[in-house]
Enzyme design. Structure first.
Site, PDB file in Angstrom:
ATOM      1  N   CYS A 208       0.794  -1.201  -0.066  1.00  0.00           N
ATOM      2  CA  CYS A 208       0.025  -0.068   0.047  1.00  0.00           C
ATOM      3  C   CYS A 208       1.069   1.136   0.139  1.00  0.00           C
ATOM      4  O   CYS A 208       0.626   2.325  -0.805  1.00  0.00           O
ATOM      5  CB  CYS A 208      -1.060  -0.142   0.960  1.00  0.00           C
ATOM      6  SG  CYS A 208      -0.127  -0.008   2.852  1.00  0.00           S
ATOM      7  N   HIS A 259      -2.251   1.268   7.105  1.00  0.00           N
ATOM      8  CA  HIS A 259      -2.691   1.161   5.274  1.00  0.00           C
ATOM      9  C   HIS A 259      -3.015   2.622   5.155  1.00  0.00           C
ATOM     10  O   HIS A 259      -3.297   3.604   5.516  1.00  0.00           O
ATOM     11  CB  HIS A 259      -4.088   0.512   5.469  1.00  0.00           C
ATOM     12  CG  HIS A 259      -4.409   0.075   3.838  1.00  0.00           C
ATOM     13  ND1 HIS A 259      -3.699  -0.643   3.248  1.00  0.00           N
ATOM     14  CD2 HIS A 259      -5.569   0.557   3.366  1.00  0.00           C
ATOM     15  CE1 HIS A 259      -4.204  -0.830   2.171  1.00  0.00           C
ATOM     16  NE2 HIS A 259      -5.232  -0.023   1.823  1.00  0.00           N
ATOM     17  N   HIS A 276      -5.892   1.561  -4.104  1.00  0.00           N
ATOM     18  CA  HIS A 276      -5.106   1.044  -3.026  1.00  0.00           C
ATOM     19  C   HIS A 276      -4.715  -0.422  -3.544  1.00  0.00           C
ATOM     20  O   HIS A 276      -5.373  -0.948  -4.286  1.00  0.00           O
ATOM     21  CB  HIS A 276      -5.705   1.303  -1.767  1.00  0.00           C
ATOM     22  CG  HIS A 276      -6.913   0.367  -1.554  1.00  0.00           C
ATOM     23  ND1 HIS A 276      -7.030  -0.469  -0.332  1.00  0.00           N
ATOM     24  CD2 HIS A 276      -7.859   0.124  -2.405  1.00  0.00           C
ATOM     25  CE1 HIS A 276      -8.134  -1.283  -0.391  1.00  0.00           C
ATOM     26  NE2 HIS A 276      -8.666  -0.858  -1.446  1.00  0.00           N
TER      27      HIS A 276
END
Length: 310
Positions: A208, A259, A276
């Protein structure tokens, strides 16, 4: 056959001489199935193609990040065939000098481009650099010194004094440029469908924060490598004001951000969407936030105003 790797000892400057050099937690971190990644000339396509989901999951605690051809490296320590290094182009709270980790000494050569050099960046997920010994596959975000752009191909300099030719359509001048959020999102969408790779920072696999870092690098901008550091560096944006090219950050209570993704919805939209790299075994997607994401969404921010050319 590759040329000899660089020496020089602790504190010396070097540059990555292979298309992708993976940084590991230590010399004993690679597994037998990781042999293509630590070979003298890594074969990223073979490595990523052969890994099952369980193999990819097993990279957690082993791989850290990746450095691209020509990327500068500072050697901190040498141990046999390995070197502990920091990566100045990948800012990290772990070390003020750059992201730390271990890589093969065979993946390094003498220091590369000067500060005044004209540089081009690869803008395709992967591209072929034609050298005197054949084609070399290089990654999106690879930055190389330009020698000649007077023909249909551009001539670039590789570490160790080697030369190569790249199709002009595969590169752009590497400069910090005024960016819109849509520009960043459009660049990121080049990777839709690419499988998540823990520590991945190249066109063969991304995690990510590596995704966010690499897309910004392609546009001549330096942002931290890890999600928590990216959140710390970002200019805060109210969640309802976040729009394309901003970032959503996610964390569980009492824990650091784990994240990050590119916002793709318009400000104030009834549904939040994000581009993402979700998790091991899943490809890069542009999708509405799932319930698990909505409950861990903690903030939004913009890295565009904070960034600068490495």
């Amino acid at each position: 056959m590759m040329e000899n790797s660089v020496g020089g000892g602790a504190g010396s400057a070097a540059a990555v001489r292979v298309p992708v050099a993976t940084l590991w937690t230590g010399p004993d971190a690679p597994r037998p199935q990781d042999a293509p990644a630590v070979a003298e000339l890594p074969d990223m396509a073979a490595w990523t193609r052969a890994m099952a989901a369980s193999d990819r999951l097993g990279l957690h605690g082993r791989t850290l990040t990746q450095a691209l051809l020509g990327e500068p490296v500072e050697i901190i320590e040498e141990r046999g065939d390995w070197a502990r290094v920091v990566l100045p182009w990948q800012p990290s709270s772990q070390d003020a000098r750059g992201y730390p980790g271990w890589l093969r000494r065979a993946h390094l050569d003498t220091a590369g481009q000067s500060k005044d050099a004209q540089v081009v960046v690869v803008t395709e997920p992967t591209a072929t650099a034609q050298t005197a010994t054949g084609g070399l596959q290089v990654s999106y975000g690879t930055c190389l010194t330009l020698l000649d752009d007077s023909t249909d191909c551009v001539v670039v300099s590789l570490p160790g004094g080697r030369g190569a030719r790249l199709d002009r359509a595969c590169v752009r001048p590497w400069v910090a440029e005024p960016l819109t959020g849509e520009t960043l999102v459009r660049s990121g969408r080049r990777f839709l469908g690419l499988l998540y790779l823990w520590g991945g920072s190249s066109g063969w696999g991304l995690d990510c924060s590596g995704f966010v870092h690499l897309v910004n690098r392609r546009h001549g901008r330096r942002v931290p490598r890890d999600a928590a550091d990216q959140q710390e560096a970002a200019r805060p944006v109210a969640l309802d004001a976040a729009g394309p090219g901003d970032h959503y950050f996610f964390a569980t209570p009492g824990a650091p951000v784990h994240h990050v993704g590119f916002v793709t919805n318009q400000p104030g939209a009834p549904e939040r969407t994000m581009l993402h790299a979700p998790e091991v075994g899943v490809s890069i997607v542009d999708e509405p936030l799932a319930l698990s994401r909505r409950t861990t969404l903690v903030t939004a921010g913009s890295l565009r105003d904070e960034a600068s050319r490495p």
